[in-house]
Design a protein around this motif. Sequence first.
Motif, PDB file in Angstrom:
ATOM      1  N   GLY A  81       0.793  -1.232   0.000  1.00  0.00           N
ATOM      2  CA  GLY A  81       0.000   0.000   0.000  1.00  0.00           C
ATOM      3  C   GLY A  81       0.818   1.271   0.000  1.00  0.00           C
ATOM      4  N   LYS A  82       1.886   1.305  -0.786  1.00  0.00           N
ATOM      5  CA  LYS A  82       2.732   2.514  -0.810  1.00  0.00           C
ATOM      6  C   LYS A  82       1.906   3.706  -1.290  1.00  0.00           C
ATOM      7  CE  LYS A  82       6.627  -0.378  -2.312  1.00  0.00           C
ATOM      8  NZ  LYS A  82       5.855  -1.541  -2.827  1.00  0.00           N
ATOM      9  N   GLU A 119      -0.660  -4.101 -10.043  1.00  0.00           N
ATOM     10  CA  GLU A 119      -0.672  -3.272 -11.255  1.00  0.00           C
ATOM     11  C   GLU A 119      -0.985  -1.800 -10.950  1.00  0.00           C
ATOM     12  OE1 GLU A 119      -2.847  -4.900 -14.548  1.00  0.00           O
ATOM     13  OE2 GLU A 119      -2.472  -3.144 -15.803  1.00  0.00           O
ATOM     14  N   PRO A 120      -1.990  -1.523 -10.112  1.00  0.00           N
ATOM     15  CA  PRO A 120      -2.234  -0.106  -9.797  1.00  0.00           C
ATOM     16  C   PRO A 120      -1.020   0.573  -9.160  1.00  0.00           C
ATOM     17  CG  PRO A 120      -3.960  -1.509  -8.829  1.00  0.00           C
ATOM     18  CD  PRO A 120      -3.010  -2.413  -9.554  1.00  0.00           C
ATOM     19  N   GLU A 121      -0.284  -0.163  -8.334  1.00  0.00           N
ATOM     20  CA  GLU A 121       0.924   0.435  -7.741  1.00  0.00           C
ATOM     21  C   GLU A 121       1.962   0.715  -8.827  1.00  0.00           C
ATOM     22  OE1 GLU A 121       3.039  -1.926  -4.763  1.00  0.00           O
ATOM     23  OE2 GLU A 121       4.754  -0.579  -5.002  1.00  0.00           O
ATOM     24  N   LEU A 122       2.107  -0.221  -9.766  1.00  0.00           N
ATOM     25  CA  LEU A 122       3.056  -0.021 -10.867  1.00  0.00           C
ATOM     26  C   LEU A 122       2.687   1.233 -11.665  1.00  0.00           C
ATOM     27  CD1 LEU A 122       5.496  -1.299 -12.399  1.00  0.00           C
ATOM     28  CD2 LEU A 122       3.828  -2.446 -13.859  1.00  0.00           C
ATOM     29  N   ASN A 123       1.394   1.393 -11.942  1.00  0.00           N
ATOM     30  CA  ASN A 123       0.922   2.581 -12.667  1.00  0.00           C
ATOM     31  C   ASN A 123       1.230   3.853 -11.890  1.00  0.00           C
ATOM     32  OD1 ASN A 123      -0.105   0.999 -14.731  1.00  0.00           O
ATOM     33  ND2 ASN A 123      -2.140   0.829 -13.792  1.00  0.00           N
ATOM     34  N   ALA A 124       1.014   3.795 -10.575  1.00  0.00           N
ATOM     35  CA  ALA A 124       1.266   4.987  -9.751  1.00  0.00           C
ATOM     36  C   ALA A 124       2.742   5.351  -9.769  1.00  0.00           C
ATOM     37  CB  ALA A 124       0.787   4.743  -8.311  1.00  0.00           C
TER      38      ALA A 124
END
Length: 420
Positions: free
Chosen positions: A105-106, A127-132
């Motif tokens: 949850g970064k 994937e959402p973290e990678l996008n962020a």
Amino acid sequence: MHHFTYHDDRLFAEDIDLTALAEQIGTPFYLYSEATLRRHISVFRDAFKDTNALIAYSVKANSNLAVLKVLASEDAGADVVSGGELQRALKAGIPPEKIVFSGVGKTVDEITMALNVGIYQFNVESEPELNAINALAGGANKKAPIALRINPDVAAGGHEKISTGKSEDKFGIPWSQARELYAKARAMEAIAIKGVDLHIGSQIDNLAPFETAFKKIAALIDTLRADGCAIERLDLGGGLGIPYGEGAAPPHPDAYAQMIKQVTAPLNVQLIFEPGRMIAGNAGILVTRTTYVKNGEERKFLILDAAMNDLIRPALYDAYHDIWPVVREPETPLEKYDVVGPICESSDRFAKARELPAAKPGDLFAIMSAGAYGASQTSQYNSRPLVPEILVSGERYSVIRRRPDFETMIAGEEIPDWLG
Ligand SMILES: *Cc1c(COP(=O)(O)O)cnc(C)c1O
């Protein structure tokens, strides 16, 4: 191996007599042995000395600045899971190029901070973290070095609450989506793929689950390379168990290393490790004094001045800890006690029906193997001030976290004006 031993039936931490120290500090308190910390990190380092492995100590196991400073002086890097841990590692002198950042949850603030200081690697868990990370790095004209944390779907860990490598756990990228997400990452402007990461659990007491998971990941690296991904690093996480009592025999780091070298030799990657418990666990104890001995109808209760807010492992994970009397009197008969703290919860219990020398109020005990996930998980529940932490080095000791007084404990609280 640790440096807590009896001299003439009095327990010492290195060259410090705990009875005398308890008089000065007051109880309860955590105590760490610097020699033991150094020994543990060097045993781990030596096991991999013929590789160029990065040993990134898992800060959450014990995040005291002085402990981090000791490990920094032994060339350790850090595995952090929050912005706070990142700042601690930097403050202790661990260089950013030895810091990896894990966690599901970064936040935007945390990713930004890590990009600004230039950490070695983000271990990306979705994937959402990678996008962020791609968006934030792109916005800052940077390339973020990443590994994807892959969930190999292997059962491991001494307790379900510390197993992290099964498909039902929240951690990592599902095995079946790994290839596809690497392909997406490859197309991202601000992402630099560096490696593959996994961490399957904690307090793992045999090599089999590690070996199964590592072989799966080795095969994945072959596949990814065939897909055109340059994989130069392999982060194998932490999780190696430690002996919490007599008879327990988790694998020695040398055996762990031998297995890993065999599995990873053909890959030609830089290995990264994130050991936590193995470094800090047996380097620390919690020293506590008996408040009362209470005779129940069916059992006897040894009521200590330490409680579950100070050491939550028994309540949270049913964890076993050896409990040693600080002064041994050989003629003392043994009694069976439920060893408990003063908190208003039935789970506030360190041990059940534990055989110990018959105790009286004032007697000191050391709860052993409390250096990892002890002080770092404390709270002030029941408005009990955080326990102090002491670092011992030979005949020296230093208070490395003070016991807050009442005013300090409530310093952040405020009563709104309208309440008068
Ligand atoms: C907790 C954790 C570790 C450390 O585990 P130990 O069992 O203490 O060695 C390493 N890596 C990650 C990602 C973790 O969450």
